[in-house]
Design a protein around this motif. Structure first.
Motif, PDB file in Angstrom:
ATOM      1  N   GLY A 192      -0.452  -3.479  11.283  1.00  0.00           N
ATOM      2  CA  GLY A 192      -0.450  -4.054   9.948  1.00  0.00           C
ATOM      3  C   GLY A 192      -0.301  -3.054   8.810  1.00  0.00           C
ATOM      4  O   GLY A 192      -0.097  -3.436   7.662  1.00  0.00           O
ATOM      5  N   TYR A 193      -0.387  -1.753   9.114  1.00  0.00           N
ATOM      6  CA  TYR A 193      -0.282  -0.754   8.052  1.00  0.00           C
ATOM      7  C   TYR A 193       1.123  -0.698   7.447  1.00  0.00           C
ATOM      8  O   TYR A 193       1.280  -0.480   6.252  1.00  0.00           O
ATOM      9  CB  TYR A 193      -0.685   0.633   8.564  1.00  0.00           C
ATOM     10  N   GLY A 194       2.126  -0.874   8.283  1.00  0.00           N
ATOM     11  CA  GLY A 194       3.505  -0.850   7.798  1.00  0.00           C
ATOM     12  C   GLY A 194       3.755  -1.942   6.776  1.00  0.00           C
ATOM     13  O   GLY A 194       4.356  -1.692   5.718  1.00  0.00           O
ATOM     14  N   THR A 195       3.283  -3.141   7.062  1.00  0.00           N
ATOM     15  CA  THR A 195       3.444  -4.254   6.120  1.00  0.00           C
ATOM     16  C   THR A 195       2.743  -3.951   4.807  1.00  0.00           C
ATOM     17  O   THR A 195       3.304  -4.176   3.729  1.00  0.00           O
ATOM     18  CB  THR A 195       2.889  -5.555   6.740  1.00  0.00           C
ATOM     19  N   LYS A 196       1.534  -3.413   4.888  1.00  0.00           N
ATOM     20  CA  LYS A 196       0.796  -3.060   3.667  1.00  0.00           C
ATOM     21  C   LYS A 196       1.552  -2.013   2.853  1.00  0.00           C
ATOM     22  O   LYS A 196       1.590  -2.082   1.625  1.00  0.00           O
ATOM     23  CB  LYS A 196      -0.604  -2.544   4.014  1.00  0.00           C
ATOM     24  N   MET A 197       2.168  -1.051   3.544  1.00  0.00           N
ATOM     25  CA  MET A 197       2.892   0.000   2.832  1.00  0.00           C
ATOM     26  C   MET A 197       4.163  -0.543   2.163  1.00  0.00           C
ATOM     27  O   MET A 197       4.471  -0.186   1.032  1.00  0.00           O
ATOM     28  CB  MET A 197       3.218   1.154   3.777  1.00  0.00           C
ATOM     29  N   ILE A 198       4.876  -1.405   2.862  1.00  0.00           N
ATOM     30  CA  ILE A 198       6.085  -2.003   2.266  1.00  0.00           C
ATOM     31  C   ILE A 198       5.701  -2.837   1.043  1.00  0.00           C
ATOM     32  O   ILE A 198       6.378  -2.801   0.016  1.00  0.00           O
ATOM     33  CB  ILE A 198       6.856  -2.864   3.291  1.00  0.00           C
ATOM     34  N   LYS A 199       4.609  -3.574   1.140  1.00  0.00           N
ATOM     35  CA  LYS A 199       4.160  -4.384  -0.001  1.00  0.00           C
ATOM     36  C   LYS A 199       3.774  -3.502  -1.183  1.00  0.00           C
ATOM     37  O   LYS A 199       4.135  -3.780  -2.324  1.00  0.00           O
ATOM     38  CB  LYS A 199       3.004  -5.301   0.405  1.00  0.00           C
ATOM     39  N   ARG A 200       3.054  -2.414  -0.919  1.00  0.00           N
ATOM     40  CA  ARG A 200       2.648  -1.508  -2.000  1.00  0.00           C
ATOM     41  C   ARG A 200       3.875  -0.863  -2.659  1.00  0.00           C
ATOM     42  O   ARG A 200       3.970  -0.747  -3.870  1.00  0.00           O
ATOM     43  CB  ARG A 200       1.699  -0.437  -1.450  1.00  0.00           C
TER      44      ARG A 200
END
Length: 171
Positions: free
Chosen positions: A101-109
């Motif tokens: 889930g970290y990748g999704t959080k980074m793309i969103k940020r």
């Protein structure tokens, strides 16, 4: 883990993540001789230059409580003639934390930052055989193009995914 803006002092850790990610994620895709010759020192010098570019080059890192960097995402204005405003230039996570889930959080940020700067659309280029491209598709990225690129002595197909409206990622 927290996501924060990268600083010049992060260059060596970003370079390490990039090289280790390439070596783990592209094993069997990119020639092993090319991967083994990748240099953290060389990448560190490049990252120091890129991090000095200021707000035109956006870079976020994923950092743990011990200030160790586990991933990064970088980008800015589009570098091609596609009708989109911005682009992810590089996005890598160490293998140990992929698919958590970290990748999704980074793309969103990253997308939030682009929207904050007045940009509405984005692309990313990804190797066709890279299974991580599923993350872009799951966030609404639409394949709009593909091209043959050279990595070392190899020719590999790269695909371009796009978001016409970054708000789709943020919703």
């Amino acid at each position: 883990m927290k996501i924060r803006h990268a600083e010049v002092k992060d260059a060596a850790q970003i370079a390490k993540v990039q090289v280790q990610s390439w070596q783990a994620s592209y094993k069997g895709i990119v020639d092993s001789n090319y991967l083994s010759k990748m240099s953290i020192d060389e990448r560190t010098l490049r990252w120091e230059e890129w991090l000095l570019q200021g707000p035109s080059h956006i870079v976020f890192v994923l950092e743990d409580d011990h200030n160790d960097i586990w991933g990064f995402i970088s980008g800015g204005r589009i570098r091609s003639d596609h009708p989109y405003e911005s682009e992810i230039y590089a996005f890598y996570l160490l293998k140990e934390i992929q698919q958590k889930g970290y990748g999704t959080k980074m793309i969103k940020r990253f997308s939030q930052q682009l929207v904050k700067q007045g940009q509405k659309s984005m692309i990313v280029w990804v190797l066709k055989d890279n299974p991580a491209k599923k993350a872009y598709i799951s966030l609404g990225g639409i394949k709009i193009d593909e091209e043959l690129i050279a990595i070392g002595s190899q020719s590999l197909m790269e695909e371009c995914y796009a978001w016409q409206d970054l708000q789709l990622i943020l919703d």
